[in-house]
Design an enzyme around this catalytic site. Structure first.
Site, PDB file in Angstrom:
ATOM      1  N   THR A 162       0.848  -1.190   0.000  1.00 27.54           N
ATOM      2  CA  THR A 162       0.000   0.000   0.000  1.00 27.54           C
ATOM      3  C   THR A 162       0.888   1.246   0.000  1.00 27.54           C
ATOM      4  O   THR A 162       2.004   1.214   0.507  1.00 27.54           O
ATOM      5  CB  THR A 162      -0.864  -0.016   1.275  1.00 27.54           C
ATOM      6  OG1 THR A 162      -1.719  -1.155   1.224  1.00 27.54           O
ATOM      7  CG2 THR A 162      -1.693   1.238   1.427  1.00 27.54           C
ATOM      8  N   ARG A 207     -13.212  -7.894  -2.247  1.00 29.86           N
ATOM      9  CA  ARG A 207     -12.546  -7.726  -0.955  1.00 29.86           C
ATOM     10  C   ARG A 207     -12.195  -6.267  -0.714  1.00 29.86           C
ATOM     11  O   ARG A 207     -11.691  -5.571  -1.589  1.00 29.86           O
ATOM     12  CB  ARG A 207     -11.280  -8.576  -0.904  1.00 29.86           C
ATOM     13  CG  ARG A 207     -10.540  -8.539   0.444  1.00 29.86           C
ATOM     14  CD  ARG A 207      -9.362  -7.607   0.409  1.00 29.86           C
ATOM     15  NE  ARG A 207      -8.576  -7.650   1.672  1.00 29.86           N
ATOM     16  CZ  ARG A 207      -7.522  -6.885   1.931  1.00 29.86           C
ATOM     17  NH1 ARG A 207      -7.118  -6.003   1.033  1.00 29.86           N
ATOM     18  NH2 ARG A 207      -6.885  -6.987   3.074  1.00 29.86           N
ATOM     19  N   ILE A 208     -12.484  -5.765   0.473  1.00 29.96           N
ATOM     20  CA  ILE A 208     -12.132  -4.411   0.877  1.00 29.96           C
ATOM     21  C   ILE A 208     -11.195  -4.488   2.070  1.00 29.96           C
ATOM     22  O   ILE A 208     -11.476  -5.192   3.042  1.00 29.96           O
ATOM     23  CB  ILE A 208     -13.390  -3.588   1.223  1.00 29.96           C
ATOM     24  CG1 ILE A 208     -14.257  -3.401  -0.019  1.00 29.96           C
ATOM     25  CG2 ILE A 208     -13.006  -2.233   1.811  1.00 29.96           C
ATOM     26  CD1 ILE A 208     -15.601  -2.763   0.248  1.00 29.96           C
ATOM     27  N   GLY A 209     -10.077  -3.779   2.002  1.00 28.13           N
ATOM     28  CA  GLY A 209      -9.103  -3.798   3.078  1.00 28.13           C
ATOM     29  C   GLY A 209      -9.220  -2.584   3.979  1.00 28.13           C
ATOM     30  O   GLY A 209     -10.249  -1.899   4.031  1.00 28.13           O
ATOM     31  N   ASP A 210      -8.124  -2.287   4.658  1.00 22.52           N
ATOM     32  CA  ASP A 210      -8.135  -1.183   5.620  1.00 22.52           C
ATOM     33  C   ASP A 210      -7.955   0.181   4.977  1.00 22.52           C
ATOM     34  O   ASP A 210      -8.379   1.199   5.540  1.00 22.52           O
ATOM     35  CB  ASP A 210      -7.017  -1.379   6.642  1.00 22.52           C
ATOM     36  CG  ASP A 210      -5.637  -1.271   5.999  1.00 22.52           C
ATOM     37  OD1 ASP A 210      -4.949  -0.241   6.205  1.00 22.52           O
ATOM     38  OD2 ASP A 210      -5.230  -2.192   5.283  1.00 22.52           O
ATOM     39  N   THR A 236      -0.248   0.462   6.725  1.00 23.64           N
ATOM     40  CA  THR A 236       0.057  -0.478   5.654  1.00 23.64           C
ATOM     41  C   THR A 236       0.367  -1.830   6.266  1.00 23.64           C
ATOM     42  O   THR A 236       0.900  -1.914   7.372  1.00 23.64           O
ATOM     43  CB  THR A 236       1.264  -0.003   4.822  1.00 23.64           C
ATOM     44  OG1 THR A 236       1.642  -1.049   3.915  1.00 23.64           O
ATOM     45  CG2 THR A 236       2.471   0.323   5.691  1.00 23.64           C
ATOM     46  N   GLY A 237       0.018  -2.904   5.545  1.00 19.66           N
ATOM     47  CA  GLY A 237       0.309  -4.235   6.054  1.00 19.66           C
ATOM     48  C   GLY A 237      -0.898  -5.136   5.960  1.00 19.66           C
ATOM     49  O   GLY A 237      -1.675  -5.083   5.007  1.00 19.66           O
ATOM     50  N   GLU A 238      -1.091  -5.961   6.970  1.00 20.90           N
ATOM     51  CA  GLU A 238      -2.189  -6.923   6.988  1.00 20.90           C
ATOM     52  C   GLU A 238      -3.494  -6.188   7.281  1.00 20.90           C
ATOM     53  O   GLU A 238      -3.791  -5.828   8.425  1.00 20.90           O
ATOM     54  CB  GLU A 238      -1.938  -8.002   8.035  1.00 20.90           C
ATOM     55  CG  GLU A 238      -2.984  -9.101   8.023  1.00 20.90           C
ATOM     56  CD  GLU A 238      -2.771 -10.104   9.143  1.00 20.90           C
ATOM     57  OE1 GLU A 238      -3.767 -10.725   9.556  1.00 20.90           O
ATOM     58  OE2 GLU A 238      -1.619 -10.258   9.599  1.00 20.90           O
ATOM     59  N   GLY A 239      -4.266  -5.962   6.239  1.00 17.23           N
ATOM     60  CA  GLY A 239      -5.452  -5.130   6.361  1.00 17.23           C
ATOM     61  C   GLY A 239      -6.437  -5.600   7.400  1.00 17.23           C
ATOM     62  O   GLY A 239      -7.011  -4.792   8.146  1.00 17.23           O
TER      63      GLY A 239
END
Length: 326
Positions: free
Chosen positions: A196, A224-227, A246-249
């Site tokens: 990200t 899929r929607i992330g953070d 940023t990272g594991e959403g």
């Protein structure tokens, strides 16, 4: 007020054996974007304009996972998301499921400035983009030959590619493929693409702003929607600070990571770096992530609990740093 400050990131979670050429390319891009933001700040541009300007530049370069060069869904298409937030009045805008808008962060800005809403997604977001005269491109514009190859590898692999951009010819010498499975919400995933991009700024008047943009996970499920587009999770700004994660959403969402930085500053009285360290240590559970932040006092900070994070930061007092590792 302590003057302006800026930080940019290109993702957390970096293969420790990432080829040196790739590392240098990343540092050059981060430096270019950092200098772009610094120039705008020295010209007295407001923080909200600067974060949009910098993230647009990151979206336009295929090196990181946003805009052109975004990770591909399981169907081989691109679905992007972005958000932007102005600490003044906590105004915000976000978009998801973007397939044809050249710069998703600018569409998020328009949602904030030109709509009665804070968040638009999929067909509704793109219809709004057309109404606003936003530059549209075919989905193929965002797809690179390298990512097509990496998606094929992802579908064939039974292990994780932490940096999906490592050339396939270098997999024998890079540790992009590992044996231990990574999990999200208790389920193993094959490919984790955490690159990200984001930017946080405090301007010379103490106004804070943040913006984040991403293509998401390589080989992700459609829809899929992330953070990144979620205010308070991947992006947050208020009169105290601005944060981009940023990272594991899924872990960032559960921990409402970006808002937590502001909360512990407000309620525990921590300074910026203390707040960043606390949140990374206490709010990620088993997740892996990183974040960048600035405060209204002109402080700049970052933190991550994974191998590395592509980042650059600078402040008016002359401090500058561009790096990847701890």
């Amino acid at each position: 007020m302590g003057g302006w400050a800026i930080a940019v990131h290109g993702g957390a979670g970096v293969d420790p054996n990432l080829p040196l050429e790739r590392q240098e390319q990343a540092k050059q891009l981060l430096t270019r974007c950092l200098n772009l933001g610094i120039s705008a700040l020295r010209s007295s541009r407001p923080a909200i304009d600067v974060v949009e300007l910098v993230v647009r530049e990151l979206e336009s370069d295929p090196l990181f996972n946003s805009g052109r060069g975004s990770a591909l869904t399981e169907k081989g298409t691109v679905e992007m998301e972005a958000s932007i937030m102005d600490g003044q009045g906590r105004r915000c805008g976000a978009v998801s499921g973007i397939t044809n808008v050249k710069n998703p962060v600018s569409l998020a800005r328009l949602v904030m400035d030109k709509s009665p809403h804070s968040y638009l997604a999929f067909a509704g977001a793109e219809e709004f983009a057309r109404q606003q005269g936003v530059e549209m491109v075919d989905n193929e514009y965002f797809i690179t030959e390298e990512n097509v190859g990496m998606l094929k590898l992802a579908k064939e692999a039974n292990t994780i590619l932490f940096d999906y951009r490592i050339p396939a010819t270098g997999l024998d010498t890079c540790s992009g493929v590992v044996e231990s499975p990574l999990q999200m919400n208790g389920l193993a995933i094959r490919v984790y693409a955490p690159e990200t991009v984001g930017c946080v700024v405090v301007d010379c008047e103490g106004r804070c702003a943040a913006a984040t943009s991403t293509g998401g996970l390589m080989n992700k499920m459609t829809g899929r929607i992330g953070d990144s587009p979620l205010i308070g999770a991947g992006t947050y700004a208020c009169d105290v600070c601005a944060v981009s994660c940023t990272g594991e959403g899924e872990a960032i969402i559960r921990g409402t990571l970006a808002r937590e930085v502001a909360a512990v500053m407000e309620y525990k009285g921590l300074d910026l770096q203390e707040a960043v360290d606390y949140v990374v240590r206490e709010r990620l559970d088993q997740g892996k992530a990183g974040l960048i932040a600035v405060s209204n006092k002109g402080q700049v900070a970052y933190g991550f609990n994974c191998v590395g994070m592509f980042r650059g930061c600078a402040s008016e007092d002359g401090f500058t740093e561009v790096g990847i590792w701890q």
